[in-house]
Each structure stands twice: as C-alpha cells, then as structure tokens.
Design an enzyme around this catalytic site. Structure first.
Site, mmCIF file in Angstrom:
data_model
loop_
_atom_site.group_PDB
_atom_site.id
_atom_site.type_symbol
_atom_site.label_atom_id
_atom_site.label_comp_id
_atom_site.label_asym_id
_atom_site.label_seq_id
_atom_site.Cartn_x
_atom_site.Cartn_y
_atom_site.Cartn_z
ATOM 1 N N THR A 202 41.120 37.131 31.486
ATOM 2 C CA THR A 202 40.466 38.225 31.277
ATOM 3 C C THR A 202 40.998 38.818 29.901
ATOM 4 O OG1 THR A 202 40.042 38.467 33.702
ATOM 5 C CG2 THR A 202 39.376 40.239 32.454
ATOM 6 N N ARG B 280 28.347 32.946 40.081
ATOM 7 C CA ARG B 280 29.403 33.757 40.766
ATOM 8 C C ARG B 280 29.913 35.062 39.425
ATOM 9 N NH1 ARG B 280 34.999 35.284 38.392
ATOM 10 N NH2 ARG B 280 36.143 35.956 40.536
ATOM 11 N N VAL B 281 29.995 36.243 40.045
ATOM 12 C CA VAL B 281 30.153 37.348 39.264
ATOM 13 C C VAL B 281 31.488 38.068 39.655
ATOM 14 C CG1 VAL B 281 29.619 39.537 38.162
ATOM 15 C CG2 VAL B 281 27.848 37.632 38.375
ATOM 16 N N GLY B 282 32.544 38.140 38.828
ATOM 17 C CA GLY B 282 33.739 38.857 39.050
ATOM 18 C C GLY B 282 33.602 40.337 38.857
ATOM 19 N N ASP B 283 34.939 41.007 38.854
ATOM 20 C CA ASP B 283 35.037 42.164 39.005
ATOM 21 C C ASP B 283 34.982 42.869 37.440
ATOM 22 O OD1 ASP B 283 37.427 40.952 38.217
ATOM 23 O OD2 ASP B 283 38.535 42.883 38.174
ATOM 24 N N THR C 71 42.628 42.629 35.403
ATOM 25 C CA THR C 71 42.633 41.251 35.614
ATOM 26 C C THR C 71 43.045 40.831 36.733
ATOM 27 O OG1 THR C 71 43.413 39.082 34.257
ATOM 28 C CG2 THR C 71 44.678 41.206 34.159
ATOM 29 N N GLY C 72 42.494 39.738 37.509
ATOM 30 C CA GLY C 72 43.189 39.291 38.735
ATOM 31 C C GLY C 72 41.895 38.688 39.301
ATOM 32 N N GLY D 243 39.276 38.378 41.074
ATOM 33 C CA GLY D 243 38.320 39.416 41.029
ATOM 34 C C GLY D 243 37.520 39.978 42.368
#
Lengths: 336, 336
Positions: free
Chosen positions: A202, A230-233, A253-254, A256
C-alpha cells in the site's frame, strides 16, 4: 514621523512579516509509507534496497516541492501518491498485485483535514492514478465513495487518465499470483524474491501545509490472490485513511480486514482527541496493543504541529519523512 | 445432612440458578430503525402510519423471538433486518430506491461486538437479503467487504437466495426516481406521497443477547437517483455500522456522505470508551453537535447493559425497541 523612523518601522514590519512567514512555513511536513510486512535486511539485495530508497526519496521530494511553494497538503498528498503509484516497486497503480482471477483492482482514498472532505474509489481497473480519482469524487461529486464501473465512468467523465488494464501488468506481481495459486493447490512454489512474500503493499502520505492544514491519502492494489470484489482498508475512511486538523492525519498499511474491524485510523485520531495522547502514543497503543497478532501492519500519523509517528508491528515498513529543510529521511527495517 | 436439609439445599440452589438465568435473560434488548428524514404527522395518512408501525412491530417481534429462546445478538440482528428488507415500505431489500440509471444497488453490513468480526457488501443487485450476504462475508470469507459482481458471485457460491433484479422494482420507488429526474431537468414534479420526499431510507438493528454480546447491522438501497457505483455509510464499518462489547453497538441512517466523513458509528463508540459518556450522551454529542446541518439523520445505540438511545436530528425517524417483556415500542415523530 521622521524619514529614518519611517524606514525603521518599515524594516521592523518587514522583519516581523518575514518571521511570521518563516514560522508558518517552518511547519510544512510530509510523511509517507510504501507498505509494511516481512521486510528484513536479509531478504533484500543491496540493489533492491537502493531502488526502494530512491523511490521513497523521490516521492518525498515531489511532495515537499508542492508544500515548499505554498501548495496545500491535499496537493502534496496527491502528487506524492501519484509518484508512488507510477513506480512499479510499490503495490499501487502500476505495480499493483493481482486478484485471484488475474486482474488488478485498485483502491484509493483521500481526506482533507480542514473540511473533513473525503473521496474514495474501490475496485477500479482502468484509472492510471486512483488517488486522483478519489480526489475527483471528493471535489466533483456529491459522494464520498464510488466503486467499480460506476467509479470508472465518473473518472472518465472527469477527464482523468484512463489506461488499458494491461498497463498494470508487471512480471513480478504476476509471478506472485502464480505462486499463491500453486500454494493453494498444495504444489511447490517457484522461487520468488523473498521480499515479495508476505508484504502488505500500500502507499500512503500525510502532509501538513503552511496554512496548518492536514491531509491524508492511501492507494493500493490490495492483496495478491484476493477475491474478486474484495475491498480493503485503504479506501475506507476511518480505517486506512483519516484526517482532521483537530487531531491528526493517518494513512495505514497492513492486513486490511483487521484495520477495518479495529477502525485503526479513526481510533488513533480518537485517542488523540479524547485522551489527549500524542500521535506517537496513540499510534503505539493501536498498532502494538489493540490490534491482535494477525493485524500486521503499520501507520503514519501527523498532527497540525508537525509531530509525526511511523509505527508498525511488522518486521519492516517502507517509510520516510521530509520537513522544512527539504532533506528526505527514509527507513525500511525495524531498527534503523 | 438430613434428607430435609438436602432437599432445602437443592431447592435453594435451583432458586439461585433460576434467578441467575432470569437475571441473564432480563438483559436481552433489541433496538431498530427504518430510516430518518422529513417524516411528520402532517405528511402521513393514518393508513400509512399504521403500516409503518405494524412493519416495525413485526420486525421487533421477530428479533425478540430469537433472543428470547437464547439466540445470539447476531442471529437476532440478521433475522430482524431480513424482515425489514422483505417489507417494501422500507428502503432496503424489496423496496430499495433506484439509482440514476434506474437500477437498485443494495448495501449492507453486520458486526459482532464480541469478536469485532464484520462483513459488508455494497452495490449488489441480485441478492434478496443483503444482510445475510454481509454475514456470509464475515463468517465464510477471509474478507470484510466485498462489492459488486464479486460480492454477488460469492453470495451465489454460498447458496444465498438470488433474485432477478426486477424483484426489487416497486412502483412507489420508481415514481420517486422519475420525480427526481424531472426535478433535475427543471420540470414540474408529479404528485408524490409527501412522506417519500427527503427521507433517508435505511434499516438497522442493534441487539444484546443473554450472553451479554452486542451486534449491529444495517441495510439500505441508498439514495434515490444516486450515481451508479456510489456507496453510502451503511456498509462502512465505523461509519454506519459498528459493534464492540466494551463500548456499544451502533446503526445509522442519514446523509451517508456526512456519516462517513464524521465516522459517526465509531465516534459514538469512542466517546463511550474514552470519555466515559453514556450511549445517550455520546449519540447526542455526535448527532446534534458534531455533525454539520447537512448531516441529517440518526442512530440507534445500545450498550452491553441494555442502555440504549434512538437519536436523530431530522423531523422523524422510524424506530422501536423491545426488551425482556417482549412488548414492542414503536415511534415515528420527534415528540412522541
């Protein structure tokens, strides 16, 4: 008033104005990250390390130039992230990882600490610079978040640069996906650069401009082998991205899913707002104490006085900061 | 020990156990909303009001039955919201409003206060009960949020009920869209039931089960005439939906963009956690003081002791609560 007194007054006024401007400008600050994860000295070749450092420094200089000439923190965040998106080393824009289906689906968000204006796009496949699409959603639509084809149509209408999905294809990321697919099938994996393994790619930036306004932005290609849709953070306001002048600007970043469930970015801001914590203490509390072990990753946090933190619970995080002196400071590993 | 003493001990133990169970069960609580906005007595016919009240009561009874027989707060939230999704009066599931393009795009999220597990879907068009898809994402995928076609493929694979998009078509919502489109073109609008004008339709539920666990869920058709791909606050963890046993469970309804930017659900939880506010004080602070005027809407909030708030800054909010006694309490207008 004599001519001499008049001249003195003018000089004094000029000095005060200059001092005020210097004071104002002395605050400018930019902090970035380029992903966190199992990034160790042992897993890097000197050439790779050099490339990452150069990429981060270049991004810091780009954003600093914007702030230096009086640009807004939003402009600096956007310019910095565009630079990182265009660099195939980082998992955002060109260099994004592949989904399970072999596509590149990109997410990004930006937030203005002064107005709490925010914009985000998710699951876009043809926008060269998703961070600019996020900004367009913020400034040119009544909405905050747009996803998929709708977001792409909007970005196209707004005149953003549209590319063929193949623009995002890079050999390194393609091999990462093939490796993951082999792993799923229980088959031996091909050799990969070690650094490609278990990294949450990220990119993000938080900035403070000479008017004392904060901004935050994040852009990502998500997880290698993630499921379609899929949607992350990163594009979730309050999870991967948050900014308000009264507390701080945050980009994460990580892993999510954990960053969403723990509302990481807003929880750090809340600890600053409601518990009076410093950005460093708040970031430590959330990243090192609140998140469970699986919630691997890190954050960059910046307040309106220029205090910042670059905190992570993984082995490394590509990160850097640049202040009023214009000298970029870049770090990669845990103890540097 | 004599037989008599033994019998007495047994009876005493049984009484204590029974008291403990009663105590535990006495905590069960369910609070729901069915949207907020310009909802006034003057804009309602007695028949419409009766229909809304009956719909809310039915949903409360459905969720209460789950809690009463020892079901989890997650089960109660899902069952309650499925009931509201299937009722065309509410803007969620059947009864969802139309996008600018004349489609129904649905969003939903669910969160488990015990584990901070969370699931969300956005922009789905063929899943009869989006709240169940959100729960499947939470429990059967490694992800938290899935959007569009990817979410639909996942829900199909999980065996959820898939419907033709025409299932969501209702005449009332179609007329609302036509009216909005006429308004955009500066042409006179057809007569609409007044209550259809300026209402933020969303349904939500927060529940507390006999084990002291909280859950929250929200489901919506979004805004009439919204742009294709727009995602509101309902599926955003921390904005429209949030739950953690240590603070509270929250479900919101309103001008979604503001609820995202103000991270409404998590901000209420943060005020409870970090400032020690009651759920009522925290909800009042965020809904009536922090949100700007344009941030119209409301929330339902519930803590693990069964304290709850139903707070809104609009003229009305469809809402209700049901406690251990199983008697549904439903309200619509500001002062009731």
């Amino acid at each position: 008033m004599s001519m001499r007194t008049f001249t003195r007054s003018i000089l004094l006024t000029a000095t005060i104005v200059f001092a005020l401007i210097s004071e104002a400008q002395s605050k400018i600050m930019l902090v970035i990250h380029g992903g966190a994860g199992t990034i160790t000295k042992a897993s890097m070749t000197p050439e790779m390390e050099q490339q990452y450092r150069a990429g981060l420094e270049q991004a810091l200089r780009t954003g600093h130039a914007v702030l230096k000439k009086g640009g807004s923190s939003l402009d600096a965040v956007e310019a910095t992230i565009r630079e990182l998106e265009d660099n195939p080393l980082f998992n955002a824009g060109k260099g994004a990882v592949f989904t399970h289906e072999g596509k590149n689906e990109l997410d990004a968000a930006i937030m203005d600490g002064k107005t709490k204006g925010a914009g985000a796009v998710a699951g876009v496949t043809i926008i060269r610079n998703p961070i600019s699409a996020a900004r367009a959603v913020m400034e040119k639509s009544p909405h905050v978040m747009m996803v998929g084809r709708g977001a792409e149509l909007f970005a196209t209408k707004m005149g953003l640069e549209i590319v063929d999905p193949s623009y995002f294809w890079t050999e390194k990321r393609w091999k990462s996906l093939q490796n993951e697919l082999l792993k799923e099938q229980g088959r031996p994996q091909a050799h990969l650069d070690a650094v490609e393994i278990k990294k949450f790619g990220t990119v993000g930036a938080v900035a403070l401009d000479q008017n004392g306004n904060l901004a935050a932005g994040t852009s990502t290609g998500g997880l290698t082998n993630k499921q379609y849709g899929r949607v992350g953070d990163a594009p979730i306001i309050g999870a991967g991205t948050y900014a308000e002048n009264e507390s701080c600007a945050v980009s994460a970043t990580g892993a999510g899913e954990y960053f969403i469930r723990w509302t990481v970015a807003h929880d750090i801001a809340a600890l600053v707002k409601y518990k009076g914590m410093t950005v460093q203490a708040a970031a430590d509390e959330v990243i090192n104490h609140k998140l469970p072990k699986e919630g691997e990753g890190g954050v960059i946090v910046l307040d309106a006085k220029g205090n910042y933190a670059m905190t992570f619970n993984s082995e490394g995080m590509y990160r850097g900061a640049i202040g009023p002196d214009g000298v970029p400071h870049v770090e990669i590993y845990k103890a540097e």
